[in-house]
Structure formats: C-alpha cells, structure tokens
Design a protein around this motif. Structure first.
Motif, short mmCIF file in Angstrom:
data_model
loop_
_atom_site.label_atom_id
_atom_site.label_comp_id
_atom_site.label_asym_id
_atom_site.label_seq_id
_atom_site.Cartn_x
_atom_site.Cartn_y
_atom_site.Cartn_z
N LEU A 56 0.77 -1.26 -0.05
CA LEU A 56 0.05 -0.09 0.02
C LEU A 56 0.83 1.33 0.02
O LEU A 56 0.65 2.28 -0.53
CB LEU A 56 -1.02 -0.03 1.19
CG LEU A 56 -2.15 -1.11 1.17
CD1 LEU A 56 -2.77 -0.96 2.32
CD2 LEU A 56 -3.03 -0.60 -0.06
N HIS A 110 -1.51 8.96 4.49
CA HIS A 110 -1.87 7.67 4.71
C HIS A 110 -0.83 6.90 4.56
O HIS A 110 -0.81 5.52 5.25
CB HIS A 110 -2.91 7.24 3.43
CG HIS A 110 -4.21 8.18 3.28
ND1 HIS A 110 -4.97 8.34 4.37
CD2 HIS A 110 -4.87 8.54 2.04
CE1 HIS A 110 -5.91 8.82 4.05
NE2 HIS A 110 -5.88 9.01 2.62
N VAL A 146 0.36 3.53 7.27
CA VAL A 146 0.52 2.55 6.99
C VAL A 146 1.92 1.94 7.18
O VAL A 146 2.15 0.86 7.76
CB VAL A 146 0.52 2.29 5.23
CG1 VAL A 146 0.97 1.05 4.70
CG2 VAL A 146 -0.91 2.31 4.83
N TYR A 152 2.23 -4.94 8.60
CA TYR A 152 1.48 -5.32 7.76
C TYR A 152 1.43 -6.59 7.63
O TYR A 152 2.32 -7.43 7.67
CB TYR A 152 2.24 -4.79 6.26
CG TYR A 152 1.72 -5.59 5.27
CD1 TYR A 152 0.43 -4.86 4.71
CD2 TYR A 152 2.18 -6.40 4.31
CE1 TYR A 152 -0.39 -5.45 3.70
CE2 TYR A 152 1.39 -6.96 3.13
CZ TYR A 152 0.34 -6.54 2.83
OH TYR A 152 -0.40 -7.07 1.97
N TRP A 208 -3.28 -8.31 3.64
CA TRP A 208 -4.34 -7.01 4.13
C TRP A 208 -4.76 -6.17 3.09
O TRP A 208 -5.65 -5.59 3.13
CB TRP A 208 -3.55 -6.26 5.42
CG TRP A 208 -4.23 -5.70 5.96
CD1 TRP A 208 -4.38 -4.15 5.99
CD2 TRP A 208 -5.58 -5.78 6.99
NE1 TRP A 208 -5.50 -3.49 6.75
CE2 TRP A 208 -6.02 -4.39 7.38
CE3 TRP A 208 -5.80 -6.80 7.71
CZ2 TRP A 208 -7.18 -4.51 8.48
CZ3 TRP A 208 -6.83 -6.92 8.59
CH2 TRP A 208 -7.56 -5.62 9.07
N ARG A 209 -3.96 -5.89 2.04
CA ARG A 209 -3.95 -4.86 0.94
C ARG A 209 -5.29 -5.07 0.37
O ARG A 209 -5.90 -4.45 -0.43
CB ARG A 209 -2.88 -4.75 0.35
CG ARG A 209 -2.51 -5.87 -0.48
CD ARG A 209 -1.15 -5.57 -1.38
NE ARG A 209 -0.75 -6.86 -1.72
CZ ARG A 209 -0.17 -7.15 -3.17
NH1 ARG A 209 -0.29 -5.98 -3.86
NH2 ARG A 209 0.19 -8.38 -3.40
N THR A 226 -10.85 -2.07 2.96
CA THR A 226 -11.22 -1.40 4.05
C THR A 226 -11.18 0.23 3.21
O THR A 226 -10.75 0.46 2.39
CB THR A 226 -10.07 -1.23 4.91
OG1 THR A 226 -8.71 -0.73 4.21
CG2 THR A 226 -9.72 -2.61 5.52
N ASN A 245 -7.60 1.46 2.47
CA ASN A 245 -7.28 0.75 1.30
C ASN A 245 -7.71 1.31 0.09
O ASN A 245 -7.20 1.46 -0.96
CB ASN A 245 -7.53 -0.87 1.42
CG ASN A 245 -6.59 -1.45 2.50
OD1 ASN A 245 -5.75 -0.88 2.86
ND2 ASN A 245 -6.80 -2.73 2.45
N ARG A 246 -9.23 1.32 -0.04
CA ARG A 246 -9.74 1.87 -1.02
C ARG A 246 -9.41 3.33 -1.44
O ARG A 246 -9.37 3.64 -2.56
CB ARG A 246 -11.48 2.01 -0.75
CG ARG A 246 -12.14 0.59 -0.52
CD ARG A 246 -13.55 0.41 -0.83
NE ARG A 246 -14.13 1.64 0.02
CZ ARG A 246 -14.69 1.26 1.23
NH1 ARG A 246 -14.47 0.35 1.51
NH2 ARG A 246 -15.23 2.37 1.69
N LYS A 262 -5.91 3.46 -3.07
CA LYS A 262 -5.99 2.96 -4.58
C LYS A 262 -6.72 3.94 -5.35
O LYS A 262 -6.28 3.90 -6.54
CB LYS A 262 -6.81 1.60 -4.64
CG LYS A 262 -5.82 0.39 -3.75
CD LYS A 262 -6.53 -0.71 -3.86
CE LYS A 262 -6.05 -1.96 -3.10
NZ LYS A 262 -6.57 -3.26 -2.93
#
Length: 522
Positions: A138, A239, A243, A248, A252-253, A257, A260-261, A264
């Motif tokens: 991430l 963010h 992270v 990690y 999980w990525r 969540t 995460n959304r 991305k």
C-alpha cells in the motif's frame, strides 16, 4: 455412484484444506516467532543489546505511542536543536539505553540502529549488498521509481534520470526558479505593503513555491495545472505514514477497508493525470516538436536514446515506469526544498546576525537585480547557512537497509533478514563527531567546505551517500539559493509570537503547526 464420487470429492477438499492450513500455519509460525527468535539469539551472541522480541508486533506499539507523545509536545524555540528524541524517539532511547548498534523490533524484523559512521558509509556504498527494505504494497502507491528499485532495474533508471539532473541542464531551470519565487514574493508584498510589516504563515507559500517550481521544471506547466496532483499526493503521504508505522499482515491490502480503497483511488487518479501529461508530450514529439528542456522532456529523450542505442525497449523505461518516476519528481522535488527553506527562515529568525550577514552578501553580489547562476554559485555565506540547516534539520531523518544473506559489517556478522537503520539526524547531532556545540546553529563550521567541517569523518549526509545519493540534490540547492537570495533582497523577518516550534517527521521533517513569521518590507 454419484454419492460415492461426491464423498471422494469432499474428502479431497477436506484433505487439501487441512494440508493448506498446516502449511500456512507453519509458515506463519516460522515468520512470526521461530525466525525472529533465531535472529535474536544470533544478535545477542555477538554482544548486541536491544529490546526483547514481542510476538508478531515487536516494538510497533511502543513506536506509535512514543511518536504520538513526541508530536504532542511543543519545544522551546531557543533551546538547542536536539531533534533525536523528537524525530526518532524509540531509536534514540534505545541507543542511549543499550549503547551503539543496539536493536529494536519492527514487527518480526530486528532493526539495528547503526551509530558508527564508517559502518553507515560502508552500507551506503555497497548498495547492491544492502538493499532497501521492501515497502508495504500500500505504501508503494505514494511513490516508487528509482527510490525503491534495486540492482539492474535501479541502475537502468538511474542512468536515464541522471541526464535530467546534469548541471548543464539545471542552468536552463534557473529562470523558472526566479519566476516562481518572484510570484510568491509579489503575494507577500501585497499583504505587507499597507503596513510595512505583517505576520504570514510562510509554510504553505513555500510548499506552493516548490510545487510551482517542480511543475515548471519537470512538466513545463505551472502549479495550478498540477495542484490537484500535489493535493492528492499530500493526502497519500498522510496515509503512507499510517501504513508504514503499523504492522503489515500479508494479504491485508486486498481487504476493501476505507483506507485501502482511498489509497488505491488516489493512486489511480494521479497515475491517469500524469499519463495524460506524458501522452500529450509524446504526441508532440511524434509530430516533430522538440522534447523541451524540462525534466520530463529530458527523461523521454534519454529514454528514446537508450532504445535507439541498444535496439530494444528492455534497456528503457516503460510508460508505467515513467509515470512512477514523475510521481517521484512531484513529491520529492517539492518536499525536500520546501522543508529546507522553511527551517532556514526559522533559524535565520533566531539568529539575526546570520540573517544580516547573508543579506549583505546577496546585496553585494546582486544588489536589487535578478540573481543569475554564476552569482548563486558564489554565495558562500548563504551556502554555509543552508549546509548547517541541512545538518540540524535534515529533511529525511533516517533511512533503512536490509541484509539478504549473511553479511560481514565491521566486526559484526549480520544474518539474513536484519534491518539496518541509518539515523542521519543522530549522526548530525553527535557531539563526538561535531564537538560540544553539535546542537548549536553555527554555519561557520562550513566556512572551508564540507570536508573541513567533518574533519574527514563520515558524519554529514543530508542527501544520503554512495551510488544512491539523491539525484536531485543540486536541483534542490540551486532552487534554495535562488529563493533565499530573493527573499533576503526584499524582506527582513522575525519569529511571530504565535509560532509553535514542533518539528514533525512525516516522511520529511516539517513544521507541525506552520511557520508564522513577521515580514518587514525592505
């Protein structure tokens, strides 16, 4: 018959699931407990000391709590600049408690804080032996490129990018530095003009200045065109910190969540924006137009030459890789110079005698005229000041490397899987290396250059060292000299009573609550 086949099928699925679970459990146990405990045993055997390993998370909880506490405190502006406990609280405490080359645990990874300059130098020089720590997948959404690449891929990218930062190319960027600074100072003059002096938080202006400079010099545009990219990259940086300061868990990525959304989504928007810029430039090149003297043009031209020279695209960067390098331009090109400038202004507020000396030098060289590159290269006092600011307030306070096999480092034999923290800020503030005045602002230590100031020791590396030294350091220093020369020509400045001194290490070392100065028009 059908029932029998179904029974066989379900039995197969059950056996397969059990085998998968056993294998996964063994790998998890090995990763989270057996390997760390084995590494801990090997480190202790060599006389190294550190915190005991805590299952899975190591010292992450302590690290997070100490950073929160450090960031909640306001420092006395006029105390010595001891940033170790502020910027690297866990590592600073561990070194003081357990001695040199002590270790902590970032999850299941033992992390040795190297405090011997020659060991740090050895690690930075042998960049094919000591590799970058793999980023959380991430975290890679913020920036990748030459910053995190290794070995052959790194060498290929570095060769292509070097041409963009050659000193001869940087000369063409000086007019853009002048224009960007001039526009910022015009805004300051409009605010100050009616009263002759006024309080201004200069931090957002400096961020916009360096953002405008990288927009013009990298993409031939301006800050407004790239403003959305900068805002998104700044959010992504927040963010990123969240992270990298947490453990990690593999896989999980992929969970949907909220964090995460969003990360991305930001990456997709930024990538598409930069891809549009690159496509427009490549379309212009195919139409016979020149590449341009900005960093993107030079990068694309250098990339094209590699293809022509070797007759294969494998020696050049793909469009996706060019996009990643451009993201790096956008972020690193803005961050480093803006933090250098803001701490320079704050320290010159604290040390008015050096502000006066720097201004006198600028006026002797340029008067009220436009600074040129020859004059900028002859700014001795301003350069001394910038070097001392980089020592006390290094933009990047530390970096990390890792071993990929058993490695001999000095008297240490490091097993595979050990992280090595290179604590720039602790080395820069070490009285054993710099004297009892190590935490004081004394630009005169650089009067005869960096080599003389360090007394031949490896004790100064604000832009890193070795083959992976920051490719943009000359870019950053030239831009900083232009900005400081023009600011000193037009303004004197002092600290506002509303300023809170709270350096915050968030990828780079930033003023947590801004930088409120009182500007006086000259």
């Amino acid at each position: 018959m059908i029932d029998q086949n179904m029974d066989i099928f379900y039995t197969f699925i059950t056996v397969f699931s059990v085998i998968f679970l056993v294998i996964w459990s063994w790998k998890f146990l090995k990763w989270s407990w057996l390997t760390p405990k084995n590494l801990e045993k090997k480190l202790k055997k060599q006389g190294l000391k550190g915190t005991p390993y805590k299952f899975l998370f190591g010292d992450y909880k302590e690290l997070t709590n100490m950073l929160k506490e450090a960031n909640s405190n306001i420092a006395n502006l006029y105390d010595d600049d001891d940033l170790g406990p502020k910027a690297l609280p866990l590592f600073d405490r561990t070194v003081k408690k357990f001695g040199k080359n002590s270790y902590v645990w970032l999850g299941p990874n033992p992390t040795i804080t190297l405090t011997e300059p020659e060991l740090i130098k050895d690690v930075t020089i042998k960049n094919f032996q000591y590799l970058k720590v793999p980023l959380n997948p991430l975290a890679k959404l913020l920036m990748q490129g030459v910053l995190i690449m290794e070995k052959g891929e790194w060498a290929k990218h570095r060769k292509i990018i070097n041409s963009a930062f050659h000193l001869e190319k940087l000369k063409h960027m000086v007019p853009a530095f002048y224009m960007c600074t001039s526009e910022m100072l015009t805004k300051w003059e409009e605010i100050v003009s009616s009263k002759g002096s006024c309080e201004i938080d200069v931090w957002p202006y400096l961020q916009a200045l360096t953002g405008d400079a990288i927009s013009r010099t990298a993409f031939g545009s301006n800050y407004e065109d790239g403003k959305k990219i900068f805002e998104l990259q700044r959010e992504q940086a927040d963010h990123y910190i969240e992270v990298v300061t947490s453990l990690y868990i593999p896989g999980w990525r992929f969970l949907p969540t909220k964090l995460n959304r969003r990360m991305k989504e930001i990456s997709k928007i930024v990538n598409n924006s930069i891809r549009n810029i690159i496509n427009a430039r490549m379309k212009a090149m195919k139409a016979g137009k020149a590449c341009g003297n900005d960093l993107l043009g030079i990068l694309l031209e250098s990339n094209s030459k590699e293809i022509d020279q070797h007759g294969s695209k494998e020696f050049a960067m793909s469009i996706e890789q060019v996009i990643e390098e451009c993201k790096l331009f956008y972020f690193a090109g803005q961050e480093t110079t803006s933090v250098l400038l803001v701490w320079t202004l704050i320290l010159l507020c604290r040390h008015q005698e050096w502000q006066s000396r720097a201004r006198e030098e600028v006026l002797q060289l340029f008067g009220n005229n436009k600074p040129d590159i020859d004059g900028l290269n002859h700014l001795k006092i301003v350069t001394m000041v910038l070097n001392e600011v980089l020592r006390l307030y290094s933009p990047v306070v530390a970096s990390i490397r890792r071993t990929t096999e058993e490695t001999k480092l000095g008297n240490l034999t490091l097993p595979e899987g050990v992280f090595l923290l290179l604590p720039t800020i602790l080395i820069h503030h070490d009285p054993k290396l710099w004297g009892n005045d190590a935490k004081e602002f004394k630009p005169e230590r650089f009067e005869e250059g960096i080599s003389k100031a360090t007394k031949g020791q490896f004790s100064y590396f604000p832009f890193g060292w070795g083959p992976r030294i920051c490719v943009g350091q000359n870019f950053a220093m030239l831009e900083a000299k232009m900005a400081m020369a023009m600011i000193l020509q037009r303004f004197s400045f002092e600290i506002s009573p509303s300023y809170k001194h709270a350096p915050l290490s968030q990828i780079t070392l930033q003023p947590q609550y801004g930088a409120q100065l009182i500007l006086h028009k000259i």
